[in-house]
Design a protein around this motif. Structure first.
Motif, mmCIF file in Angstrom:
data_model
loop_
_atom_site.group_PDB
_atom_site.id
_atom_site.type_symbol
_atom_site.label_atom_id
_atom_site.label_comp_id
_atom_site.label_asym_id
_atom_site.label_seq_id
_atom_site.Cartn_x
_atom_site.Cartn_y
_atom_site.Cartn_z
ATOM 1 N N GLN A 1 -19.538 60.472 -73.459
ATOM 2 C CA GLN A 1 -20.832 60.840 -73.644
ATOM 3 C C GLN A 1 -21.911 59.686 -73.050
ATOM 4 O O GLN A 1 -22.890 60.051 -72.358
ATOM 5 C CB GLN A 1 -21.311 61.070 -74.953
ATOM 6 C CG GLN A 1 -20.603 62.396 -75.669
ATOM 7 C CD GLN A 1 -20.689 62.422 -77.058
ATOM 8 O OE1 GLN A 1 -20.992 61.448 -77.820
ATOM 9 N NE2 GLN A 1 -20.215 63.759 -77.743
ATOM 10 N N ALA A 2 -21.451 58.244 -73.379
ATOM 11 C CA ALA A 2 -22.526 57.479 -72.759
ATOM 12 C C ALA A 2 -22.221 57.480 -71.167
ATOM 13 O O ALA A 2 -23.156 57.156 -70.357
ATOM 14 C CB ALA A 2 -21.825 56.032 -73.180
ATOM 15 N N ILE A 3 -21.045 57.877 -70.654
ATOM 16 C CA ILE A 3 -20.762 58.150 -69.411
ATOM 17 C C ILE A 3 -21.744 58.785 -68.660
ATOM 18 O O ILE A 3 -22.331 59.023 -67.740
ATOM 19 C CB ILE A 3 -19.388 57.971 -68.873
ATOM 20 C CG1 ILE A 3 -18.526 56.783 -69.142
ATOM 21 C CG2 ILE A 3 -19.329 58.591 -67.411
ATOM 22 C CD1 ILE A 3 -17.028 56.994 -68.790
ATOM 23 N N ALA A 4 -21.631 60.061 -69.246
ATOM 24 C CA ALA A 4 -22.660 61.377 -68.821
ATOM 25 C C ALA A 4 -24.011 60.785 -69.012
ATOM 26 O O ALA A 4 -24.751 61.540 -68.004
ATOM 27 C CB ALA A 4 -22.241 62.381 -69.869
ATOM 28 N N GLN A 5 -24.472 60.060 -69.654
ATOM 29 C CA GLN A 5 -25.900 59.758 -69.665
ATOM 30 C C GLN A 5 -25.935 58.791 -68.702
ATOM 31 O O GLN A 5 -27.456 58.782 -68.166
ATOM 32 C CB GLN A 5 -26.238 58.950 -71.124
ATOM 33 C CG GLN A 5 -26.176 60.010 -72.406
ATOM 34 C CD GLN A 5 -26.303 59.462 -73.744
ATOM 35 O OE1 GLN A 5 -26.496 58.046 -73.775
ATOM 36 N NE2 GLN A 5 -26.085 60.064 -74.788
ATOM 37 N N SER A 6 -25.144 58.013 -68.166
ATOM 38 C CA SER A 6 -25.522 56.935 -67.208
ATOM 39 C C SER A 6 -24.157 56.546 -66.589
ATOM 40 O O SER A 6 -23.797 55.870 -66.603
ATOM 41 C CB SER A 6 -26.099 55.652 -67.887
ATOM 42 O OG SER A 6 -26.520 54.848 -66.924
ATOM 43 N N PRO A 7 -23.665 57.547 -65.372
ATOM 44 C CA PRO A 7 -22.568 57.290 -65.068
ATOM 45 C C PRO A 7 -22.334 56.124 -63.894
ATOM 46 O O PRO A 7 -21.404 55.468 -63.672
ATOM 47 C CB PRO A 7 -22.610 58.762 -64.036
ATOM 48 C CG PRO A 7 -23.539 59.767 -64.441
ATOM 49 C CD PRO A 7 -24.376 58.781 -65.244
ATOM 50 N N ASP A 8 -23.411 55.420 -63.744
ATOM 51 C CA ASP A 8 -23.347 54.149 -62.777
ATOM 52 C C ASP A 8 -23.457 52.909 -63.626
ATOM 53 O O ASP A 8 -23.170 51.761 -62.972
ATOM 54 C CB ASP A 8 -24.651 54.171 -61.901
ATOM 55 C CG ASP A 8 -25.898 54.134 -62.474
ATOM 56 O OD1 ASP A 8 -26.071 54.408 -63.683
ATOM 57 O OD2 ASP A 8 -26.796 53.593 -61.907
ATOM 58 N N ALA B 1 -25.239 62.643 -61.754
ATOM 59 C CA ALA B 1 -24.723 61.971 -60.777
ATOM 60 C C ALA B 1 -23.396 61.227 -60.926
ATOM 61 O O ALA B 1 -23.239 60.143 -60.832
ATOM 62 C CB ALA B 1 -25.780 60.776 -60.330
ATOM 63 N N TRP B 2 -22.455 62.230 -61.182
ATOM 64 C CA TRP B 2 -21.120 61.480 -61.490
ATOM 65 C C TRP B 2 -20.423 60.717 -60.559
ATOM 66 O O TRP B 2 -19.711 59.837 -61.099
ATOM 67 C CB TRP B 2 -19.993 62.707 -61.838
ATOM 68 C CG TRP B 2 -20.512 63.717 -62.761
ATOM 69 C CD1 TRP B 2 -21.137 65.001 -62.825
ATOM 70 C CD2 TRP B 2 -20.346 63.574 -64.453
ATOM 71 N NE1 TRP B 2 -21.279 65.776 -63.841
ATOM 72 C CE2 TRP B 2 -21.112 64.650 -64.838
ATOM 73 C CE3 TRP B 2 -19.971 62.529 -64.927
ATOM 74 C CZ2 TRP B 2 -20.964 64.863 -66.374
ATOM 75 C CZ3 TRP B 2 -20.248 62.607 -66.427
ATOM 76 C CH2 TRP B 2 -20.593 63.886 -67.117
ATOM 77 N N ALA B 3 -20.800 61.049 -59.272
ATOM 78 C CA ALA B 3 -20.115 60.209 -58.244
ATOM 79 C C ALA B 3 -20.707 58.820 -58.006
ATOM 80 O O ALA B 3 -20.112 57.987 -57.317
ATOM 81 C CB ALA B 3 -20.388 61.074 -56.696
ATOM 82 N N SER B 4 -21.595 58.507 -59.104
ATOM 83 C CA SER B 4 -22.284 57.002 -58.812
ATOM 84 C C SER B 4 -21.317 56.270 -59.735
ATOM 85 O O SER B 4 -21.777 55.015 -59.886
ATOM 86 C CB SER B 4 -23.600 57.083 -59.423
ATOM 87 O OG SER B 4 -23.572 57.336 -60.666
ATOM 88 N N ALA B 5 -20.136 56.835 -60.491
ATOM 89 C CA ALA B 5 -19.296 56.083 -61.065
ATOM 90 C C ALA B 5 -18.818 54.822 -60.334
ATOM 91 O O ALA B 5 -18.513 54.984 -59.052
ATOM 92 C CB ALA B 5 -18.269 56.806 -61.767
#
Length: 325
Positions: free
Chosen positions: A29-36, A99-103
């Motif tokens: 959930q933290a990743i979803a909030q800020s994927p980068d 912006a998932w691709a900003s991982a």
């Protein structure tokens, strides 16, 4: 594990009642909030080092978005970059508004140097499979890292068909010039039928029917027994009102695949429109329930209904059939 990482993991575990599975969901959930943001990924890696079996169980049979998000990163950690990309592609296709691709891992040199052209092409199609709304400036900005990965991988491992498959995403995102340019790059590697099909789709999106037909004809020259290309050309002819040519193109396609129900239904519709054949009208309605794509099937019925002097009972049956969808 560093002291700061240990403390961070302890806080996450405390927040989740000490359950690793709950902690994994929390980090997703933290990743979803800020994927980068690199921190949730770092903590996820530390959590897996501490509880490998529990973490693995949380994504063993993914059914929720967060499991795919985590699974993509875990595949990256394991060095399976193709699977990592494919999981991330599915996530983007399902939720393109993030912006998932900003991982950070997606732009990591280990990923860029190892993901294969075929694997990235599959992942790219995973995005478009969901029919996402990504033809707008905000979506193109979110997809920027994916576009850069496409360029890197196509430079490192130029494979014509994989490049053409990636060009579909560029088209769906509204980057039609880039899509056509990538098809040109694919041609410089090898001339394959699929590149021309993708190019035809892009010209069709741009409304250039002449270029669309020319691309399909080039595709047919590369694969002259491909029945679906005859159907593509027949549909174009029908859209231009030349139903006799459409029927003839379907006839040629049937020489290569005489049992395909969609091809047979199209032939019946186009002959009915060109010749006013009642037997073809009846054949069309008999085949219609087997045509898999309802929109295409109803389009064929509409074409047939443009024939003059249709029997009223046939019109009623056709309208009732369409209403049944």
């Amino acid at each position: 594990m560093s002291k700061s990482a240990s403390l961070a993991i302890a806080r996450v575990m405390a927040h989740c009642g000490g359950a690793p599975g709950e902690a994994v969901m929390y980090l997703a959930q933290a990743i979803a909030q800020s994927p980068d943001d690199p921190e949730p990924y770092e903590l996820l890696a530390e959590l897996r080092r501490a509880s490998p079996e529990e973490v693995a169980r949380t994504v063993a049979t993914p059914s929720s978005l967060w499991q795919f998000v985590v699974g993509a990163y875990l595949y990256f950690l394991d060095g399976d970059m193709d699977q990592a990309a494919q999981r991330l592609g599915s996530v983007i296709g399902y939720r393109p508004d993030v912006a998932w691709a900003s991982a950070p891992w997606f732009g990591d040199e280990r990923f860029l140097g190892s993901v294969t052209a075929a694997g990235l092409a599959d992942a790219t199609l995973n995005i478009t499979d969901y029919g996402p709304e990504i033809d707008n400036d905000a979506a193109r900005e979110r997809m920027g890292p994916w576009f850069r990965v496409i360029d890197v991988v196509c430079d490192r491992e130029p494979v014509a068909e994989a490049m053409a498959r990636m060009a579909i995403l560029l088209r769906v995102c509204g980057r039609t010039d880039a899509s056509l340019a990538l098809c040109d790059r694919a041609d410089s590697v090898d001339r394959v039928m699929f590149t021309e099909v993708v190019r035809a789709g892009t010209w069709r999106r741009l409304g250039d029917r002449q270029q669309t037909a020319a691309a399909f004809l080039r595709a047919l020259g590369l694969d002259p027994t491909n029945w679906s290309l005859y159907l593509d050309l027949a549909d174009l002819a029908a859209e231009d009102g030349d139903f006799a040519q459409a029927a003839d193109l379907v006839r040629q396609g049937l020489e290569h695949e005489p049992k395909d129900v969609t091809l047979r239904a199209a032939g019946a519709a186009y002959r009915a429109r060109a010749e006013g054949s009642v037997s073809d009208l009846d054949l069309l309605l008999a085949l219609a329930p087997e045509v898999p794509h309802a929109g295409y099937r109803n389009g064929l019925i509409e074409h047939a209904m443009g024939a003059p002097d249709l029997p009223p009972d046939w019109i009623a049956a056709a309208r009732q059939f369409q209403a049944g969808d």
